[in-house]
Design an enzyme around this catalytic site. Structure first.
Site, PDB file in Angstrom:
ATOM      1  N   ASP A  49     -13.902  -4.349  -1.926  1.00  0.00           N
ATOM      2  CA  ASP A  49     -13.737  -3.968  -0.521  1.00  0.00           C
ATOM      3  C   ASP A  49     -15.062  -4.130   0.222  1.00  0.00           C
ATOM      4  OD1 ASP A  49     -11.052  -3.193  -0.860  1.00  0.00           O
ATOM      5  OD2 ASP A  49     -11.673  -1.230  -1.598  1.00  0.00           O
ATOM      6  N   ASP A  98       0.866  -1.182   0.000  1.00  0.00           N
ATOM      7  CA  ASP A  98       0.000   0.000   0.000  1.00  0.00           C
ATOM      8  C   ASP A  98       0.899   1.228   0.000  1.00  0.00           C
ATOM      9  OD1 ASP A  98      -2.259  -1.561   0.117  1.00  0.00           O
ATOM     10  OD2 ASP A  98      -2.434  -1.457   2.281  1.00  0.00           O
TER      11      ASP A  98
END
Length: 482
Positions: free
Chosen positions: A349, A191
């Site tokens: 998600d 990330d």
């Protein structure tokens, strides 16, 4: 695919090169165009140098398509090209179509691989060679293969061949024999975002919160993107994924730091690279840019796959609202049409929603392993957008089915509830989604120990599993997992 509609401009030159016996090396589609044609080509002919037609893998066999990952080779003849490859070595494949070995093309077929059926993995005749797999993305083994074509008589090539022979002998003498076939992939995820000082760093969130809990509460800094990617390549990661969790949301093409990360990483990392964040259409300074334009810039910078997030939910909602029809206008469709479905990953998600009984909701429910806060025995997974900040009236299974129909080739399945917990993947979620689609599913969120990878591979249809923090902090090594 776009390739089949444009490559015919090269037809005369390619035919001349092959007929004159000049060195030729084709990769993936470069192998397929040597055959007489392909079901993917819309009726256009191939070069016809090799007998046979390229067809699609049969999803009725119960295997995810595209065939993505690291598989072994069955070498049928000796060659300089594959002299540095041992029986148990794996190379990287990513394709939905394949050519089949037959008596008519036996004089060309150098090696096969197996995915529900044997298919042509490498061909060779004279100076003409080609592979269905990607040697440039197959790590050190792939570099050996490229050296076998470019410098077959070099000391390095001879050394690689000798080492491969030793690995083969060791495999033959092993009690368990060769470990063959498609391996489940272990993916390292980074990330990436700018910290408060403006530096691009690798971070990791707990349920998507990436800031420290105390002190100055700055963005958690776990290292530099290129350095970590190179480390994971060395440690044996099957793929590396960069998720740009800030991005230049108004103008993705101005995200020069992320483009530079990809360019630098691709010089040192010879496994597939995925990039996500900002892969969408946008307008800037009075000009419109398509998602395809943005994706193309990332591909030119070294990405092999792009990951689409929130825009995929919007596309799925439009798909269902139109009666499950496709328009060709979504980012998923545009990119897969040009680069192939294997180049498009959709990142989902979802957040768990508990219910007492499936009759309470229209969404796909699964009986939970752990009851909800009020003793609920069932749950469904609500899709979110904007980094989990906004929920939509769509469940993860619905979204997965829609994006498969739109042309996505793979799903990165996150779970907000499990993110950063280290308690394992959400097996119910992964099982529900992987059983609902025929494209590969990557399990993500929650890995804390090697056993969690074992669990998700044994108990669900996941084709790969991803981790971040445990690798960054060296709590678990990639070698331990594999």
């Amino acid at each position: 695919m776009w390739f089949w509609s444009t490559w015919h401009t090269l037809y005369p030159w390619l035919l001349y090169v092959l007929q004159e016996g000049n060195p030729f090396f084709g990769i993936c589609l470069g192998l397929q165009l040597l055959f007489e044609g392909s079901d993917e080509s819309g009726g256009r002919e191939g070069l016809g140098i090799i007998r046979g037609k390229v067809g699609q893998f049969d999803t009725a066999r119960g295997l995810p398509v595209p065939h993505i990952g690291w598989n072994t080779l069955e070498q049928l003849n000796s060659s300089d090209l594959l002299s540095g490859v041992a029986t148990s070595d794996r190379v990287y494949f990513v394709h939905s179509y394949r050519a089949m070995p037959s008596e008519a093309n036996a004089d060309w077929v150098l090696a096969t691989s197996s995915y529900g059926e044997d298919f042509v993995a490498a061909v060779c005749k004279g100076a003409a060679m080609a592979t269905q797999f990607h040697p440039e993305k197959s790590g050190s083994i792939g570099l050996n293969i490229l050296r076998g074509f470019l410098e077959p008589d070099s000391p390095e090539a001879r050394e690689a061949a000798a080492a491969a022979n030793q690995r083969t002998l060791a495999t033959l003498s092993s009690v368990n024999g060769a470990n063959k076939g498609l391996a489940r992939r272990v993916i390292a995820c980074l990330d990436v975002r700018s910290n408060d000082q403006g530096d691009l760093v690798v971070t990791k969130g707990d349920q998507y919160d990436v800031r420290e809990k105390s002190g100055d509460k700055d963005v958690r800094n776990l290292g530099k993107p290129v350095e970590l990617a190179a480390r994971y390549f060395t440690e044996g990661a099957d793929e590396v994924a960069f998720l740009n969790i800030t991005g230049f949301r108004d103008c993705p093409l101005e995200d020069l730091p992320m483009l530079q990360v990809l360019q630098s990483a691709s010089e040192h990392v010879f496994v597939p690279l995925t990039v996500g964040g900002g892969i969408r259409g946008f307008s800037a300074q009075g000009q419109d840019y398509s998602a395809l334009t943005v994706a193309s810039e990332y591909f030119r910078s070294g990405a092999d796959k792009v990951s689409i997030g929130s825009d995929a939910v919007d596309a799925a909602e439009a798909y269902y609202a139109s009666g499950c029809t496709t328009t060709g206008s979504t980012a998923i469709e545009q990119i897969s049409q040009v680069y192939g479905k294997q180049a498009v990953v959709v990142s989902i998600d979802p957040r768990k929603v508990y219910v007492n009984d499936p009759s309470e909701t229209k969404h796909t429910c699964v009986k939970t392993l752990k009851p909800g806060p009020n003793g609920e025995q069932w749950c469904w997974w609500q899709c979110t957008v904007k980094g989990g900040r906004e929920g939509r009236d769509m469940d993860a299974v619905e979204l997965a089915k829609a994006i498969e129909a739109l042309g996505a080739g793979e799903i990165m399945l996150n779970c907000i509830d499990n993110d950063g917990t280290g308690q394992g993947f959400d097996l119910g979620l992964v099982g529900a989604v992987s059983s609902a689609v025929t494209i590969p599913v990557i399990a993500s969120s929650g890995a804390g120990a090697p056993k969690h990878f074992t669990e998700v591979f044994r108990e669900t249809g996941a084709a790969a599993a991803l981790a971040a923090g445990i690798f960054h902090r060296r709590e678990v090594s990639i070698d331990e997992v594999k």
